[in-house]
Design a protein around this motif. Structure first.
Motif, PDB file in Angstrom:
ATOM      1  N   PHE A 146       0.831  -1.208   0.000  1.00 30.32           N
ATOM      2  CA  PHE A 146       0.000   0.000   0.000  1.00 30.32           C
ATOM      3  C   PHE A 146       0.867   1.260   0.000  1.00 30.32           C
ATOM      4  O   PHE A 146       0.520   2.250  -0.634  1.00 30.32           O
ATOM      5  N   VAL A 147       1.992   1.205   0.721  1.00 32.38           N
ATOM      6  CA  VAL A 147       2.904   2.351   0.729  1.00 32.38           C
ATOM      7  C   VAL A 147       3.444   2.592  -0.674  1.00 32.38           C
ATOM      8  O   VAL A 147       3.507   3.727  -1.142  1.00 32.38           O
ATOM      9  N   MET A 148       3.779   1.504  -1.368  1.00 30.51           N
ATOM     10  CA  MET A 148       4.301   1.639  -2.731  1.00 30.51           C
ATOM     11  C   MET A 148       3.275   2.275  -3.668  1.00 30.51           C
ATOM     12  O   MET A 148       3.627   2.877  -4.668  1.00 30.51           O
ATOM     13  N   SER A 149       1.993   2.095  -3.343  1.00 32.16           N
ATOM     14  CA  SER A 149       0.943   2.700  -4.169  1.00 32.16           C
ATOM     15  C   SER A 149       0.566   4.092  -3.674  1.00 32.16           C
ATOM     16  O   SER A 149      -0.437   4.651  -4.114  1.00 32.16           O
ATOM     17  N   ASN A 150       1.370   4.636  -2.753  1.00 32.50           N
ATOM     18  CA  ASN A 150       1.102   5.961  -2.181  1.00 32.50           C
ATOM     19  C   ASN A 150      -0.294   6.069  -1.587  1.00 32.50           C
ATOM     20  O   ASN A 150      -0.955   7.097  -1.714  1.00 32.50           O
ATOM     21  N   ALA A 151      -0.780   4.984  -0.987  1.00 27.39           N
ATOM     22  CA  ALA A 151      -2.122   4.998  -0.402  1.00 27.39           C
ATOM     23  C   ALA A 151      -2.113   5.796   0.904  1.00 27.39           C
ATOM     24  O   ALA A 151      -1.191   5.656   1.706  1.00 27.39           O
ATOM     25  N   ARG A 160       7.871   6.336  -6.767  1.00 28.36           N
ATOM     26  CA  ARG A 160       6.993   5.182  -6.563  1.00 28.36           C
ATOM     27  C   ARG A 160       5.966   5.027  -7.670  1.00 28.36           C
ATOM     28  O   ARG A 160       5.550   3.923  -7.981  1.00 28.36           O
ATOM     29  N   LEU A 211      -5.806   2.271  -6.085  1.00 26.67           N
ATOM     30  CA  LEU A 211      -5.183   3.116  -5.056  1.00 26.67           C
ATOM     31  C   LEU A 211      -4.597   4.377  -5.672  1.00 26.67           C
ATOM     32  O   LEU A 211      -4.570   5.430  -5.045  1.00 26.67           O
TER      33      LEU A 211
END
Lengths: 263, 269
Positions: A153-158, B80, B108
């Protein structure tokens, strides 16, 4: 369906044996009815007093159900708060354990003294006893999300709220249900205990707990039996409802709900 | 080497990257590295050489102690959007269907409509041969299929950089070989730049344009071995003599950096 009938046959057989043994004990040992009423006497009193039983059932169901729903709401909110940081958990968690370790019969009179002897206070007793299993299990679920999933989720900038909504909450759902199942049964224990300390006039006709003290004082043991059975029926009903709901929510993806697939 | 005028800076640059844990242990020590667009770089080395850490630094999931990392001119956190990470396990969300797992990254990101996402996931599922199981849940799939879903999810956002952390380590050899071929096939389509952590020398040789052999304690690049075979590569390459020779060479390089094993050491083999 056939499989279900075969599975149901065994507990049913046990039931028949126990009832027969009970009946025979009463007859042969000539136990007085106020000590142990015959099964037929209990059935008779259920039929005769079904209206008062039903009223008591409804009152207790309302108290237990209300406290239960409140504890779900409160428990999830507190669990969300706890999941924010280990520091918060370290600071507050010991105090929530108090909820579990202090006997409910000790808290109930205090709650009734502070908040008055009424339906809402009894609800509060049920709320207090239900709270801990929900907090503990939901928190556990929220904080045990695997590192890799969070990284994903962090990688998807969520954002944090998206992470909560799309990751942490669904991940915690099976854990929440564990808490819900534990609390379903004990909510009735809480409500009945609360009523034991509440006076009759405040709870109207009185729920199952109040009626139990009344029946006991009048040596109406057959009615007492009927009340106890009704109380367990209520707990069973709560438990069954939540188990059905759990199955509906998790059957598609969670191991625990997919046993029939594995057979 | 003759210095040449290079108007374009390298696509990815790591400049004397050092990573220390809070207990003072140095995982990576002054590692420098450059990668061009479309390269497939495998990182191989003994446990504790920091190859996974290096991947996490590139992804911005872990901070540097010193040095710098630039990806297409950006810091890892900002890059990212052009990166995807494939983890050792498939890391699928068990409550979502295969299709909706593939769509997760796009969802997302929030830049696409539902119908666009549906189109992308349909295409990708077809590409990885999972159209038939689009509506199943991950637990109903085999390990190899789950990994394919994970790859499809990573590619859904059309990344320019793909970071793969030992993605096929838990699979049996046949599935692994098959997925290796699949990765190369997908790479034909989307020229992503890849960093690939692995323990398998054959896998590294089969996939890469370049293999970096890392040594541990502290983590540094011990050897850099270019892989000369042209793409597309097929399964037949695995039995070619020059392939086996290169596997031998990489294995020898790997042995030379292996810390002499101490039988009383309970660490990884």
């Amino acid at each position: 369906m056939k499989k279900f009938l075969i599975q149901a046959a065994w507990p049913l057989a046990v039931f028949v044996v126990v009832i027969t043994a009970w009946h025979l004990c009463c007859r042969w040992l000539a136990i007085p009815a106020y000590v142990l009423p015959q099964p037929s006497a209990v059935v008779r009193v259920v039929i005769e007093r079904h209206q008062t039983l039903w009223n008591a059932f409804c009152i207790t169901a309302l108290e237990a159900g209300g406290g239960y729903l409140l504890s779900i709401l409160g428990g999830v909110v507190i669990a969300l708060f706890f999941a924010q940081s280990p520091l918060i958990r370290r600071s507050f968690y010991p105090y929530t354990i108090l909820l579990q370790t202090v006997p409910i019969v000790a808290i109930a009179p205090l709650i009734l003294m502070w908040f008055g002897s009424g339906l809402r206070s009894v609800m509060l007793v049920a709320f207090v006893i239900c709270l801990f299993p929900i907090i503990a299990n939901t928190t556990q679920g929220l904080i045990s999300v695997p590192r890799n999933l969070i990284d994903l989720f962090v990688m998807s900038n969520a954002s944090r709220s998206r992470q909560l909504l799309k990751l942490r909450l669904p991940y915690a759902l099976p854990h929440l249900f564990v808490g819900l199942r534990i609390s379903a049964g004990i909510s009735v224990i809480g409500a009945v205990t609360g009523e034991l300390f509440a006076s009759s006039n405040a709870v109207g006709e009185g729920g199952l707990g109040y009626s139990i003290t009344y029946a006991n004082s009048q040596l109406q043991t057959d009615y007492l039996f009927a009340l106890v059975l009704t109380a367990s029926l209520l707990g069973f009903l709560f438990f069954f409802t939540i188990t059905a709901l759990e199955w509906l929510c998790l059957r598609k993806w969670h191991e625990s709900a997919m046993k029939t697939d594995a057979d | 080497m003759i210095p040449t005028a290079n108007p374009q800076p390298p696509f990815i640059t790591l400049d004397s990257v050092t990573k220390r844990w809070s207990n003072g242990a140095t995982v990576l020590d002054g590692l420098s590295l450059q990668a061009e667009r479309g390269e497939f770089i495998s990182l191989i080395g003994p446990s504790g050489c920091g190859k996974s850490t290096l991947l996490r630094l590139l992804a911005g999931l872990s901070g540097l102690s010193s040095g710098s990392v630039k990806l297409d001119g950006m810091l890892p956190e900002s890059a990212r959007e052009i990166m995807s990470f494939i983890f050792q396990d498939a890391t699928l969300l068990p409550w979502r269907t295969v299709r909706s797992n593939v769509e997760l990254g796009l969802e997302l990101e929030g830049k696409t409509t539902e119908s666009q996402r549906h189109k992308t996931s349909t295409e990708l599922l077809q590409w990885v041969g999972l159209s038939d199981v689009a509506d199943l849940h991950p637990r109903q799939l085999s390990g190899g299929m789950r990994m394919r879903v994970s790859i499809a999810r990573a590619l859904a956002t059309r990344p320019k950089i793909l970071l793969m952390d030992e993605p096929f380590g838990a699979l049996d050899e046949m599935t692994r070989d098959f997925l290796n071929e699949e990765v190369l096939r997908l790479r034909e389509n989307d020229q992503f730049t890849t960093f690939f952590v692995t323990h398998s020398v054959a896998e590294a040789v089969f996939l890469s344009t370049r293999i970096l052999v890392l040594r541990a304690k502290p983590g540094q690049i011990a050897r850099e071995i270019p892989v000369p075979f042209s793409y597309p590569r097929t399964a037949a390459l695995r039995s070619a003599p020059e392939f086996l020779r290169l596997v031998g060479e990489v294995s020898a390089a790997l042995r030379s950096v292996q810390v002499p094993s101490n039988p009383s050491n309970p660490g990884h083999p």
